[in-house]
Design an enzyme around this catalytic site. Structure first.
Site, PDB file in Angstrom:
ATOM      1  N   HIS A  79     -46.498 -26.483  71.197  1.00 22.12           N
ATOM      2  CA  HIS A  79     -47.067 -27.835  71.763  1.00 22.12           C
ATOM      3  C   HIS A  79     -46.440 -28.617  72.163  1.00 22.12           C
ATOM      4  O   HIS A  79     -46.629 -29.465  73.330  1.00 22.12           O
ATOM      5  CB  HIS A  79     -48.046 -28.145  70.406  1.00 22.12           C
ATOM      6  CG  HIS A  79     -48.701 -29.478  70.615  1.00 22.12           C
ATOM      7  ND1 HIS A  79     -50.128 -29.433  71.013  1.00 22.12           N
ATOM      8  CD2 HIS A  79     -48.508 -30.653  70.642  1.00 22.12           C
ATOM      9  CE1 HIS A  79     -50.346 -30.703  71.029  1.00 22.12           C
ATOM     10  NE2 HIS A  79     -49.494 -31.260  70.839  1.00 22.12           N
ATOM     11  N   GLU A  80     -45.306 -29.051  71.420  1.00 24.03           N
ATOM     12  CA  GLU A  80     -44.198 -30.023  72.044  1.00 24.03           C
ATOM     13  C   GLU A  80     -43.721 -29.702  73.301  1.00 24.03           C
ATOM     14  O   GLU A  80     -43.407 -30.643  74.014  1.00 24.03           O
ATOM     15  CB  GLU A  80     -43.179 -30.474  70.677  1.00 24.03           C
ATOM     16  CG  GLU A  80     -43.922 -30.993  69.549  1.00 24.03           C
ATOM     17  CD  GLU A  80     -44.851 -32.055  69.655  1.00 24.03           C
ATOM     18  OE1 GLU A  80     -44.620 -32.980  70.443  1.00 24.03           O
ATOM     19  OE2 GLU A  80     -45.619 -32.203  68.890  1.00 24.03           O
ATOM     20  N   HIS A  83     -45.742 -30.726  76.196  1.00 24.43           N
ATOM     21  CA  HIS A  83     -45.519 -32.125  76.423  1.00 24.43           C
ATOM     22  C   HIS A  83     -44.132 -32.339  77.186  1.00 24.43           C
ATOM     23  O   HIS A  83     -44.453 -32.980  78.204  1.00 24.43           O
ATOM     24  CB  HIS A  83     -45.416 -33.156  75.039  1.00 24.43           C
ATOM     25  CG  HIS A  83     -46.546 -33.236  74.305  1.00 24.43           C
ATOM     26  ND1 HIS A  83     -47.846 -33.831  75.016  1.00 24.43           N
ATOM     27  CD2 HIS A  83     -46.928 -33.267  73.069  1.00 24.43           C
ATOM     28  CE1 HIS A  83     -48.658 -33.827  74.141  1.00 24.43           C
ATOM     29  NE2 HIS A  83     -48.225 -33.651  72.816  1.00 24.43           N
ATOM     30  N   HIS A  89     -52.710 -33.817  75.874  1.00 22.65           N
ATOM     31  CA  HIS A  89     -53.427 -33.204  75.087  1.00 22.65           C
ATOM     32  C   HIS A  89     -54.766 -32.587  75.820  1.00 22.65           C
ATOM     33  O   HIS A  89     -55.284 -33.167  76.821  1.00 22.65           O
ATOM     34  CB  HIS A  89     -53.999 -34.077  73.840  1.00 22.65           C
ATOM     35  CG  HIS A  89     -52.848 -34.322  72.848  1.00 22.65           C
ATOM     36  ND1 HIS A  89     -52.741 -35.644  72.364  1.00 22.65           N
ATOM     37  CD2 HIS A  89     -51.822 -33.463  72.512  1.00 22.65           C
ATOM     38  CE1 HIS A  89     -51.659 -35.268  71.508  1.00 22.65           C
ATOM     39  NE2 HIS A  89     -51.108 -34.423  71.647  1.00 22.65           N
TER      40      HIS A  89
HETATM   41 ZN   LIG Z   1     -49.162 -33.481  71.094  1.00 22.73          ZN
END
Ligand SMILES: [Zn+2]
Length: 128
Positions: A79-80, A83, A89
């Protein structure tokens, strides 16, 4: 179907094909900007071209199969990294970029929404 993925303001991205990384324990959460979640924050990451990531060392992490009290490090890292690559998101609950993940849960496979988002940011425009 409309996309659920999102980008950071200004749609920042990396303008190179290879990214190098290092592990630096001197980076503090205050060094990380761009993402802030109230409540239980497991990790932070900054968008391109800052690209820093921090994990909360006080959390109970699992690197294999998380039990009900643990967070899955690989899931959160995936997930990171999303980013760091420029994804914000998603509203799709199946997406890696969905902002919430319960303890004991592992979500390691990219959803179509994640793939479509990164392709929209990096894939060359198609000729029509
Ligand atoms: Zn996040």
């Amino acid at each position: 179907m409309s996309p659920n993925y999102a980008f950071f303001d200004g749609k920042p991205k990396w303008n190179k094909n290879y990214l190098n990384y290092t592990f630096d324990s001197s980076v503090t959460p205050e060094d990380i900007i761009g993402v802030g979640m109230p409540g239980s924050v497991l990790a932070h990451a900054a968008p391109p071209t800052i690209g820093k990531m921090h994990f909360d060392a006080d959390e109970n992490w699992s690197i294999d199969n998380p039990n009900g009290d643990q967070h899955d490090l690989v899931s959160v890292a995936t997930h990171e990294i999303g980013h760091i690559l420029g994804l914000q998101h998603s509203t799709n609950v199946d997406a890696i970029m969905y902002p919430f993940m319960n303890r004991g849960m592992a979500k390691r496979k990219l959803s179509d929404d994640d793939i479509d988002g990164i392709a929209a940011l990096y894939a060359p425009a198609r000729k029509t």
